[in-house]
Motif scaffolding. Structure first.
Motif, PDB file in Angstrom:
ATOM      1  N   ALA A 126     -95.272   6.195  71.044  1.00 54.09           N
ATOM      2  CA  ALA A 126     -94.865   4.800  71.181  1.00 54.09           C
ATOM      3  C   ALA A 126     -93.861   4.409  70.103  1.00 54.09           C
ATOM      4  CB  ALA A 126     -96.093   3.887  71.118  1.00 54.09           C
ATOM      5  N   ALA A 127     -94.061   4.916  68.883  1.00 54.02           N
ATOM      6  CA  ALA A 127     -93.157   4.565  67.781  1.00 54.02           C
ATOM      7  C   ALA A 127     -91.732   5.050  68.040  1.00 54.02           C
ATOM      8  CB  ALA A 127     -93.684   5.154  66.471  1.00 54.02           C
ATOM      9  N   ILE A 128     -91.578   6.156  68.781  1.00 52.82           N
ATOM     10  CA  ILE A 128     -90.243   6.640  69.124  1.00 52.82           C
ATOM     11  C   ILE A 128     -89.465   5.556  69.863  1.00 52.82           C
ATOM     12  CG2 ILE A 128     -88.991   8.271  70.591  1.00 52.82           C
ATOM     13  CD1 ILE A 128     -91.191  10.321  69.989  1.00 52.82           C
ATOM     14  N   ALA A 129     -90.162   4.829  70.758  1.00 54.20           N
ATOM     15  CA  ALA A 129     -89.501   3.823  71.594  1.00 54.20           C
ATOM     16  C   ALA A 129     -89.299   2.494  70.871  1.00 54.20           C
ATOM     17  CB  ALA A 129     -90.309   3.606  72.877  1.00 54.20           C
ATOM     18  N   ARG A 130     -89.917   2.290  69.725  1.00 53.65           N
ATOM     19  CA  ARG A 130     -89.741   1.104  68.875  1.00 53.65           C
ATOM     20  C   ARG A 130     -90.023  -0.205  69.603  1.00 53.65           C
ATOM     21  NH1 ARG A 130     -84.046   1.534  65.975  1.00 53.65           N
ATOM     22  NH2 ARG A 130     -84.997  -0.145  64.748  1.00 53.65           N
ATOM     23  N   PRO A 131     -91.230  -0.387  70.151  1.00 51.92           N
ATOM     24  CA  PRO A 131     -91.557  -1.677  70.775  1.00 51.92           C
ATOM     25  C   PRO A 131     -91.545  -2.798  69.734  1.00 51.92           C
ATOM     26  CG  PRO A 131     -93.499  -0.267  70.621  1.00 51.92           C
ATOM     27  CD  PRO A 131     -92.336   0.577  70.235  1.00 51.92           C
ATOM     28  N   PRO A 132     -90.938  -3.932  70.025  1.00 54.37           N
ATOM     29  CA  PRO A 132     -90.779  -4.994  69.016  1.00 54.37           C
ATOM     30  C   PRO A 132     -92.088  -5.531  68.444  1.00 54.37           C
ATOM     31  CG  PRO A 132     -89.288  -5.366  70.855  1.00 54.37           C
ATOM     32  CD  PRO A 132     -90.180  -4.234  71.256  1.00 54.37           C
ATOM     33  N   HIS A 133     -93.161  -5.534  69.243  1.00 49.14           N
ATOM     34  CA  HIS A 133     -94.422  -6.083  68.745  1.00 49.14           C
ATOM     35  C   HIS A 133     -95.264  -5.085  67.952  1.00 49.14           C
ATOM     36  CE1 HIS A 133     -93.522  -9.162  71.872  1.00 49.14           C
ATOM     37  NE2 HIS A 133     -94.148  -9.953  71.022  1.00 49.14           N
ATOM     38  N   LEU A 134     -94.821  -3.836  67.871  1.00 50.30           N
ATOM     39  CA  LEU A 134     -95.590  -2.839  67.128  1.00 50.30           C
ATOM     40  C   LEU A 134     -95.433  -3.090  65.633  1.00 50.30           C
ATOM     41  CD1 LEU A 134     -97.395  -0.348  67.276  1.00 50.30           C
ATOM     42  CD2 LEU A 134     -95.339   1.076  67.315  1.00 50.30           C
ATOM     43  N   THR A 135     -96.565  -3.279  64.949  1.00 48.50           N
ATOM     44  CA  THR A 135     -96.563  -3.736  63.560  1.00 48.50           C
ATOM     45  C   THR A 135     -97.072  -2.696  62.573  1.00 48.50           C
ATOM     46  OG1 THR A 135     -96.953  -5.986  64.398  1.00 48.50           O
ATOM     47  CG2 THR A 135     -97.369  -5.605  62.053  1.00 48.50           C
ATOM     48  N   ALA A 136     -98.028  -1.860  62.972  1.00 47.22           N
ATOM     49  CA  ALA A 136     -98.611  -0.872  62.056  1.00 47.22           C
ATOM     50  C   ALA A 136     -99.315   0.201  62.874  1.00 47.22           C
ATOM     51  CB  ALA A 136     -99.602  -1.526  61.097  1.00 47.22           C
ATOM     52  N   TYR A 251     -86.873  20.079  74.724  1.00 44.56           N
ATOM     53  CA  TYR A 251     -88.196  19.860  75.324  1.00 44.56           C
ATOM     54  C   TYR A 251     -89.136  19.219  74.315  1.00 44.56           C
ATOM     55  CZ  TYR A 251     -92.810  20.942  77.261  1.00 44.56           C
ATOM     56  OH  TYR A 251     -94.097  20.850  77.726  1.00 44.56           O
ATOM     57  N   TRP A 252     -89.126  19.672  73.069  1.00 44.27           N
ATOM     58  CA  TRP A 252     -89.994  19.122  72.035  1.00 44.27           C
ATOM     59  C   TRP A 252     -89.390  17.885  71.376  1.00 44.27           C
ATOM     60  CZ3 TRP A 252     -94.610  20.873  72.568  1.00 44.27           C
ATOM     61  CH2 TRP A 252     -94.853  22.194  72.907  1.00 44.27           C
ATOM     62  N   ARG A 253     -88.085  17.873  71.179  1.00 52.44           N
ATOM     63  CA  ARG A 253     -87.455  16.767  70.455  1.00 52.44           C
ATOM     64  C   ARG A 253     -87.677  15.428  71.154  1.00 52.44           C
ATOM     65  NH1 ARG A 253     -87.620  17.922  65.731  1.00 52.44           N
ATOM     66  NH2 ARG A 253     -89.292  19.126  66.694  1.00 52.44           N
ATOM     67  N   ARG A 254     -87.773  15.419  72.472  1.00 53.13           N
ATOM     68  CA  ARG A 254     -87.931  14.153  73.195  1.00 53.13           C
ATOM     69  C   ARG A 254     -89.268  13.474  72.902  1.00 53.13           C
ATOM     70  NH1 ARG A 254     -89.383  16.134  79.408  1.00 53.13           N
ATOM     71  NH2 ARG A 254     -90.656  17.922  78.760  1.00 53.13           N
ATOM     72  N   ILE A 255     -90.279  14.261  72.476  1.00 54.35           N
ATOM     73  CA  ILE A 255     -91.592  13.675  72.175  1.00 54.35           C
ATOM     74  C   ILE A 255     -91.955  13.829  70.705  1.00 54.35           C
ATOM     75  CG2 ILE A 255     -92.504  13.882  74.519  1.00 54.35           C
ATOM     76  CD1 ILE A 255     -93.919  16.475  73.612  1.00 54.35           C
ATOM     77  N   ALA A 258     -90.887  13.176  64.580  1.00 51.29           N
ATOM     78  CA  ALA A 258     -90.168  13.736  63.434  1.00 51.29           C
ATOM     79  C   ALA A 258     -88.666  13.720  63.666  1.00 51.29           C
ATOM     80  CB  ALA A 258     -90.638  15.166  63.172  1.00 51.29           C
ATOM     81  N   ALA A 259     -88.260  13.872  64.921  1.00 49.89           N
ATOM     82  CA  ALA A 259     -86.834  13.847  65.250  1.00 49.89           C
ATOM     83  C   ALA A 259     -86.262  12.438  65.206  1.00 49.89           C
ATOM     84  CB  ALA A 259     -86.605  14.454  66.636  1.00 49.89           C
ATOM     85  N   HIS A 260     -87.138  11.430  65.078  1.00 47.05           N
ATOM     86  CA  HIS A 260     -86.713  10.024  65.054  1.00 47.05           C
ATOM     87  C   HIS A 260     -87.148   9.351  63.755  1.00 47.05           C
ATOM     88  CE1 HIS A 260     -85.760  10.130  69.439  1.00 47.05           C
ATOM     89  NE2 HIS A 260     -86.734  11.018  69.451  1.00 47.05           N
ATOM     90  N   ALA A 261     -87.392  10.145  62.712  1.00 49.09           N
ATOM     91  CA  ALA A 261     -87.943   9.592  61.474  1.00 49.09           C
ATOM     92  C   ALA A 261     -87.069   8.493  60.881  1.00 49.09           C
ATOM     93  CB  ALA A 261     -88.140  10.715  60.454  1.00 49.09           C
ATOM     94  N   ASP A 262     -85.762   8.605  61.020  1.00 56.15           N
ATOM     95  CA  ASP A 262     -84.855   7.622  60.427  1.00 56.15           C
ATOM     96  C   ASP A 262     -85.001   6.238  61.050  1.00 56.15           C
ATOM     97  OD1 ASP A 262     -83.884   9.589  58.797  1.00 56.15           O
ATOM     98  OD2 ASP A 262     -82.051   9.941  59.938  1.00 56.15           O
ATOM     99  N   SER A 263     -85.561   6.172  62.252  1.00 57.80           N
ATOM    100  CA  SER A 263     -85.659   4.876  62.920  1.00 57.80           C
ATOM    101  C   SER A 263     -87.072   4.299  62.909  1.00 57.80           C
ATOM    102  CB  SER A 263     -85.177   5.002  64.375  1.00 57.80           C
ATOM    103  OG  SER A 263     -86.018   5.877  65.112  1.00 57.80           O
TER     104      SER A 263
END
Length: 583
Positions: A126-136, A251-255, A258-263
């Motif tokens: 879920a954190a990969i997709a960055r939902p606006p209401h996700l807080t912690a 195949y792995w990077r999409r899920i 770690a590949a999205h750590a900067d965001s």
């Protein structure tokens, strides 16, 4: 239609069908305090049975503290529509579930996620997709990259017993959903035990694990293993996991979070166990975000707790203190609930200043200790050299002119290993019998005159050669007690032909750096530090047949024995590097 129960304390809504963006509806249970609210929300998403009552029990404990708690079955599982596939749909489904939770009339709009194992992985999806209401987030006993120290224990080395048994476990519900007999009756029987609350009953749990182990071991001789008939239709991802042995594969990077750590800019409560089979990934996440997080807020709001547990929340050492606590603690004073009280409710204004960033359990001493960082800044990285001077030993003295040690690795007779690391499922291995094998090199200190604390990542710098181009070398750190009891501490493996641009030249020494993951333990006076080196641990790791093929893809059981050499001389000083903490 949802089943609603209203009590003086809680409103419980069962079987709420929550729509996703593609119209698929996911079965969801909601537990919230009676009254108008609004309340901060804690969301758990997982693929396992809701019928055992365990998640509902924890949800009610949390809801009574002023949270709306949502427990949702993943797509294609236990009443949720759609087709199940590990994590891929959880990116978008996680986003949609968080946004649905954040916009309900009883919600404050602040949504946290919680849960262990797959429920932790689904948080990172879920954190990969960055939902606006996700807080912690509060992911327990999991990493954030399924290709690293998860399904693959090390680059190119499948964590075979784990991924095979987990895939088998998941076939039961899928067979029930399709209305067909299970091809794995042992797992089906285990599923019924789980529905009956088997994970909370030691006797039922023992039977459940016996059934799983027997059924999994029955599949190990399939060739090619990726095409095991029992999994082909009901767990098609097993074949995909076997096919993608490169962690950089899309195949792995999409899920992979770690590949999205900067965001990822979120406070995270990380909980790990020293004997958990996801421990390395757990610690890697914390280290990355605490040291290199996208913002100062990210770096300052990471919290890490590491206890003496395995994946079952159990301790396995003979010197364990059973009063060390459980990681599934959701009482008001539990560290994870203090974390949520601060980040979701705005309570505990001094939390950031007062709550230690790191809390570790030091085994051997059996004490909890607060720290400011991980790894510890005061670490003394201490080399213990492999030596052979009449007997094999570990010594702080560097070697001189010594002959290499030799053994033959015959894949048709592998060193036995448990299904999963961490002695997690009552599947013990006799380490004394292992030490007596001719294909296992054992190096040991004399009985220690003074205790040594080892806290941090453990590494073996190994100089070795082989008569084949592609083979494995394994390493295991062991604490030998005065009575001779051998207790595993941590372990690692390297596949010599994986990820190299040029083939290895047979007979040529190469330097390999093997991560044995991490620990925090005190080797007491009178104990011995032992290191076992070999080339297999089956079925913990997938067997290297020494032919250049993988057993997941080989169509026959052909293997080739390999002549292995381990070097420990002045030019090629193999050494175990321990993170020693001054006492």
């Amino acid at each position: 239609m949802a089943d609603v129960t209203d009590t003086a304390e809680l409103v419980v809504e069962n079987d709420v069908m929550v729509p996703m963006r593609d119209g698929v509806r996911l079965r969801t249970d909601i537990f919230r305090p009676a009254g108008p609210g609004p309340f901060p929300v804690l969301l758990q998403r997982y693929p396992y049975t809701p019928r055992d009552g365990i998640s509902a029990m924890f949800a009610k404990i949390i809801a009574r503290q002023g949270y709306a708690v949502i427990v949702q079955s993943c797509r294609g599982r236990f009443g949720s529509e759609g087709e199940f596939y590990p994590l891929v749909p959880d990116v978008e489904d996680g986003y949609d579930a968080v946004e649905w939770a954040g916009t309900q009339p009883w919600s404050t709009g602040r949504v946290g996620m919680w849960g262990m194992s797959y429920s932790g992985f689904s948080q990172w999806a879920a954190a990969i997709a960055r939902p606006p209401h996700l807080t912690a987030l509060a992911p327990f006993t999991c990493g954030w990259d399924w290709s690293d120290s998860t399904w693959y224990y090390a680059p190119g080395v499948l964590h075979l017993g784990l991924t095979l048994s987990w895939s088998g476990l998941m076939t039961t519900e899928e067979a029930d959903r399709r209305g067909i007999p299970s091809p794995l009756p042992g797992f089906a029987a285990g599923g019924r035990l789980m529905d009956e609350g088997g994970l909370g009953d030691p006797e039922k749990q023992a039977e459940l694990l016996r059934l799983e182990m027997a059924e999994t071991r029955g599949m190990l001789d399939r060739r090619p293993l990726r095409d095991a008939a029992e999994l082909r239709d009901l767990a098609p991802w097993f074949r995909d996991h076997c096919d993608h042995d490169d962690g950089n594969d899309p195949y792995w990077r999409r899920i992979s979070a770690a590949a999205h750590a900067d965001s990822i800019d979120l406070p995270v409560f990380h909980l790990a166990g020293w004997y958990d089979f996801f421990a390395k990934g757990n610690l890697d996440v914390y280290t990355t975000l605490a040291h290199h997080g996208a913002t100062e807020r990210t770096r300052e709001t990471q919290r890490l707790v590491v206890g003496p547990w395995n994946h079952n929340c159990a301790q396995i050492r003979p010197d364990a203190d059973q009063n060390a606590g459980m990681f599934v603690d959701f009482g008001p004073d539990a560290p994870v609930m203090r974390f949520f009280a601060h980040h979701l409710k705005g309570e505990l204004p001094d939390y950031q200043r007062e709550e230690p960033p790191v809390r570790l359990y030091v085994m051997g001493d059996n004490v909890w200790r607060e720290e400011r960082e991980w790894p510890l800044a005061r670490t003394r990285w201490t080399p213990y050299y492999l030596r052979t001077d009449g007997v094999r030993s570990l010594s702080t003295r560097a070697p001189g002119d010594e002959e290499p040690d030799r053994y033959v690795y015959d894949p048709s007779d592998p060193v036995p290993g448990s299904l999963r690391t961490g002695a997690t499922y009552g599947d013990p291995v006799d380490l004394d019998a292992v030490a007596g094998r001719p294909d296992v090199l054992v190096y040991s200190t004399p009985p220690l005159e003074a205790e040594i604390e080892v806290t941090g990542p453990v590494t073996l710098e190994l100089w070795a050669s082989s008569s084949v181009e592609n083979t494995d070398f394994t390493a295991k750190l062991i604490d030998v007690f005065p009575d001779g009891a051998a207790v595993p501490v941590c372990q690692g493996v390297v596949r010599t032909g994986h990820g190299v641009t040029e083939p290895r030249t047979p007979g040529t020494p190469y330097r390999y750096e093997i991560s044995l993951w991490s620990t925090s333990t005190v080797f007491k006076a009178g104990h011995r530090v032992r290191l076992d080196i070999s080339s297999s641990e089956f079925p913990t790791y997938d067997l290297n047949p020494n032919t250049g093929e993988r057993i997941t893809h080989a169509t026959t059981d052909r293997t080739v024995p390999a002549q292995q050499r381990v070097y420990h001389d002045e030019l090629r000083p193999s050494r175990l590097v321990l993170p020693v903490i001054p006492r």
